[in-house]
Scaffold this motif. Structure first.
Motif, mmCIF file in Angstrom:
data_model
loop_
_atom_site.group_PDB
_atom_site.id
_atom_site.type_symbol
_atom_site.label_atom_id
_atom_site.label_comp_id
_atom_site.label_asym_id
_atom_site.label_seq_id
_atom_site.Cartn_x
_atom_site.Cartn_y
_atom_site.Cartn_z
ATOM 1 N N MET A 16 0.832 -1.206 0.000
ATOM 2 C CA MET A 16 0.000 0.000 0.000
ATOM 3 C C MET A 16 0.867 1.256 0.000
ATOM 4 O O MET A 16 0.592 2.215 -0.721
ATOM 5 C CB MET A 16 -0.945 -0.034 1.210
ATOM 6 C CG MET A 16 -1.951 1.072 1.284
ATOM 7 S SD MET A 16 -2.872 1.440 -0.236
ATOM 8 C CE MET A 16 -3.837 -0.041 -0.452
ATOM 9 N N HIS A 40 12.334 -3.701 7.432
ATOM 10 C CA HIS A 40 13.263 -4.287 6.447
ATOM 11 C C HIS A 40 14.040 -3.173 5.738
ATOM 12 O O HIS A 40 13.472 -2.470 4.898
ATOM 13 C CB HIS A 40 12.497 -5.112 5.415
ATOM 14 C CG HIS A 40 11.676 -6.200 6.036
ATOM 15 N ND1 HIS A 40 12.246 -7.309 6.622
ATOM 16 C CD2 HIS A 40 10.336 -6.338 6.184
ATOM 17 C CE1 HIS A 40 11.286 -8.082 7.100
ATOM 18 N NE2 HIS A 40 10.126 -7.513 6.864
ATOM 19 N N VAL A 73 1.118 -0.182 8.283
ATOM 20 C CA VAL A 73 1.516 -1.537 8.721
ATOM 21 C C VAL A 73 0.244 -2.384 8.838
ATOM 22 O O VAL A 73 -0.866 -1.854 8.838
ATOM 23 C CB VAL A 73 2.269 -1.526 10.080
ATOM 24 C CG1 VAL A 73 3.643 -0.887 9.935
ATOM 25 C CG2 VAL A 73 1.457 -0.837 11.165
ATOM 26 N N LYS A 74 0.423 -3.689 8.965
ATOM 27 C CA LYS A 74 -0.724 -4.596 9.102
ATOM 28 C C LYS A 74 -1.509 -4.248 10.369
ATOM 29 O O LYS A 74 -0.911 -3.813 11.369
ATOM 30 C CB LYS A 74 -0.223 -6.048 9.197
ATOM 31 C CG LYS A 74 0.266 -6.579 7.839
ATOM 32 C CD LYS A 74 -0.818 -7.396 7.181
ATOM 33 C CE LYS A 74 -0.810 -7.410 5.672
ATOM 34 N NZ LYS A 74 0.390 -7.791 5.002
HETATM 35 N N1 LIG Z 1 -2.810 -3.849 0.245
HETATM 36 C C1 LIG Z 1 -4.020 -3.313 0.096
HETATM 37 O O1 LIG Z 1 -4.576 -3.231 -1.001
HETATM 38 C C2 LIG Z 1 -4.773 -2.731 1.252
HETATM 39 C C3 LIG Z 1 -6.115 -2.358 1.089
HETATM 40 C C4 LIG Z 1 -6.781 -1.774 2.170
HETATM 41 C C5 LIG Z 1 -6.117 -1.567 3.364
HETATM 42 N N2 LIG Z 1 -4.830 -1.961 3.479
HETATM 43 C C6 LIG Z 1 -4.155 -1.755 4.763
HETATM 44 O O2 LIG Z 1 -2.863 -1.222 4.534
HETATM 45 C C7 LIG Z 1 -1.985 -1.673 5.553
HETATM 46 C C8 LIG Z 1 -0.717 -2.170 4.891
HETATM 47 O O3 LIG Z 1 -1.061 -3.229 4.026
HETATM 48 P P1 LIG Z 1 -0.001 -3.781 2.976
HETATM 49 O O4 LIG Z 1 -0.747 -4.708 2.083
HETATM 50 O O5 LIG Z 1 0.806 -2.665 2.403
HETATM 51 O O6 LIG Z 1 0.922 -4.633 3.998
HETATM 52 P P2 LIG Z 1 2.419 -5.095 3.831
HETATM 53 O O7 LIG Z 1 2.748 -5.250 2.370
HETATM 54 O O8 LIG Z 1 2.623 -6.243 4.763
HETATM 55 O O9 LIG Z 1 3.269 -3.826 4.367
HETATM 56 C C9 LIG Z 1 3.530 -3.539 5.703
HETATM 57 C C10 LIG Z 1 5.038 -3.370 5.863
HETATM 58 O O10 LIG Z 1 5.326 -2.961 7.197
HETATM 59 C C11 LIG Z 1 6.380 -3.785 7.712
HETATM 60 N N3 LIG Z 1 6.391 -3.794 9.164
HETATM 61 C C12 LIG Z 1 6.024 -4.811 10.030
HETATM 62 N N4 LIG Z 1 6.235 -4.428 11.297
HETATM 63 C C13 LIG Z 1 6.734 -3.170 11.253
HETATM 64 C C14 LIG Z 1 7.182 -2.271 12.243
HETATM 65 N N5 LIG Z 1 7.124 -2.561 13.546
HETATM 66 N N6 LIG Z 1 7.640 -1.073 11.842
HETATM 67 C C15 LIG Z 1 7.713 -0.736 10.525
HETATM 68 N N7 LIG Z 1 7.328 -1.558 9.534
HETATM 69 C C16 LIG Z 1 6.845 -2.764 9.897
HETATM 70 C C17 LIG Z 1 6.060 -5.107 7.093
HETATM 71 O O11 LIG Z 1 7.101 -6.061 7.237
HETATM 72 P P3 LIG Z 1 6.664 -7.632 7.354
HETATM 73 O O12 LIG Z 1 6.163 -7.984 5.982
HETATM 74 O O13 LIG Z 1 7.896 -8.360 7.737
HETATM 75 O O14 LIG Z 1 5.598 -7.727 8.391
HETATM 76 C C18 LIG Z 1 5.806 -4.689 5.648
HETATM 77 O O15 LIG Z 1 6.997 -4.445 4.944
HETATM 78 C C19 LIG Z 1 -2.722 -2.761 6.334
HETATM 79 O O16 LIG Z 1 -3.108 -2.267 7.596
HETATM 80 C C20 LIG Z 1 -3.942 -3.074 5.497
HETATM 81 O O17 LIG Z 1 -5.082 -3.353 6.321
HETATM 82 C C21 LIG Z 1 -4.134 -2.531 2.459
#
Ligand SMILES: NC(=O)c1ccc[n+]([C@@H]2O[C@H](COP(=O)([O-])OP(=O)(O)OC[C@H]3O[C@@H](n4cnc5c(N)ncnc54)[C@H](OP(=O)(O)O)[C@@H]3O)[C@@H](O)[C@H]2O)c1
Length: 273
Positions: A16, A40, A73-74
């Motif tokens: 995102m 990372h 973040v998640k």
């Molecule tokens: N992707 C979508 O289309 C979408 C749609 C609606 C809402 N969202 C929301 O957007 C948010 C992010 O989603 P995403 O899909 O982008 O997730 P993602 O790809 O997992 O990105 C989150 C990043 O944050 C890292 N992270 C984990 N712990 C952390 C910490 N303590 N400090 C800093 N960074 C950290 C993660 O590493 P790890 O992978 O090692 O955990 C990952 O690189 C979520 O809350 C989700 O509900 C996403």
């Protein structure tokens, strides 16, 4: 670009964050004013090389460096990250959370100052600049905070505003919606195959038809029923297809899908209230 002079940082640099940062750059926002932090470091190095943004070594450093923080973040990590950074947010900053099902009140509990929090529910087509996002204001969020959030999410698609109690409905409709659309696309492709087309041709025609119909409805502002009527001639082909869809309960099934997903979203957010 209406955010000139403001620095924006993504806390969490996953899918995102990358979609938002790329969208902002494509819409003319200078990468010098964009920041990201993540656990990372190689992910930050990748985004620095690809987009020219500034990597921040720590989440606290990011919060101190920017005017607008996008919490990306998640959902299950949000508490831990705000525990670490909450005291560094100042009033005048905007905190935008995209974490699904995380209520504004839960986020505000970690902040020492009255910071403008905006909760946003985007969807995956933000990755290709065609997202559908809905946003709502937190307790201290003013018009300027909303303007900032609107500007960021308009760079990756279309934006609507709702009250927070409707965020579960947004999650059930547009948040989960890409999954429904991909299922329909897959089914239409199979249907084309069954009618004798190759898979490649059936996919291309089905996907472009979905895209074209949505584009026509958005650009014309016409009611979808009127646009459907334009394709439907007496005793023609489309009305035969529509009859089959009605027989299969298409509308009822879609309404049920959205209400079940909405119910599930409210169950998940209730745990954080
Ligand atoms: N992707 C979508 O289309 C979408 C749609 C609606 C809402 N969202 C929301 O957007 C948010 C992010 O989603 P995403 O899909 O982008 O997730 P993602 O790809 O997992 O990105 C989150 C990043 O944050 C890292 N992270 C984990 N712990 C952390 C910490 N303590 N400090 C800093 N960074 C950290 C993660 O590493 P790890 O992978 O090692 O955990 C990952 O690189 C979520 O809350 C989700 O509900 C996403």
């Amino acid at each position: 670009m209406p955010l000139n002079g403001l620095k924006i940082g993504c806390l969490g640099a996953g899918a995102m964050a990358e979609a938002l940062l790329s969208g902002l750059i494509k819409s003319g926002f200078p990468p010098d004013y964009l920041y990201a932090s993540d656990i990372h470091q190689q992910r930050l190095a990748f985004l620095q090389k690809k987009l020219g943004i500034n990597p921040e070594q720590s989440n606290q450093g990011l919060v101190k460096a920017v005017n607008i923080v996008v919490l990306a973040v998640k959902p299950q990590i949000v508490g831990q990250v705000l525990e670490e950074t909450g005291e560094f947010f100042c009033s005048g900053q905007t905190l935008i959370s995209v974490a699904a099902a995380v209520p504004v009140k839960y986020i505000e509990k970690f902040l020492k100052e009255p910071v403008g929090v905006v909760r946003v529910m985007p969807n995956t087509p933000c990755l290709v600049g065609a997202g559908a996002s809905a946003l709502c204001a937190g307790t201290y969020a003013g018009e300027e905070d909303l303007r900032r959030a609107r500007a960021i999410f308009s760079a990756v698609g279309r934006v609507a505003e709702v009250n927070e109690e409707l965020m579960d409905a947004v999650t059930g409709l547009s948040g989960s919606g890409p999954a429904y659309m991909f299922m329909i696309l897959d089914a239409l492709t199979d249907a084309g195959l069954r009618a004798g087309l190759s898979r490649e041709v059936a996919f291309l025609l089905s996907a472009q038809t979905m895209l074209g119909a949505a584009k026509m409805a958005l650009e014309s502002g016409e009611h979808p029923a009127r646009l459907k009527n334009l394709v439907t001639t007496p005793a023609g082909t489309a009305i035969e297809g529509i009859f089959a869809l009605e027989e299969g309960g298409l509308r009822r099934t879609l309404m049920k899908a959205v209400s079940e997903a909405t119910r599930r979203s409210s169950e998940i957010s209730a745990r954080l209230k």
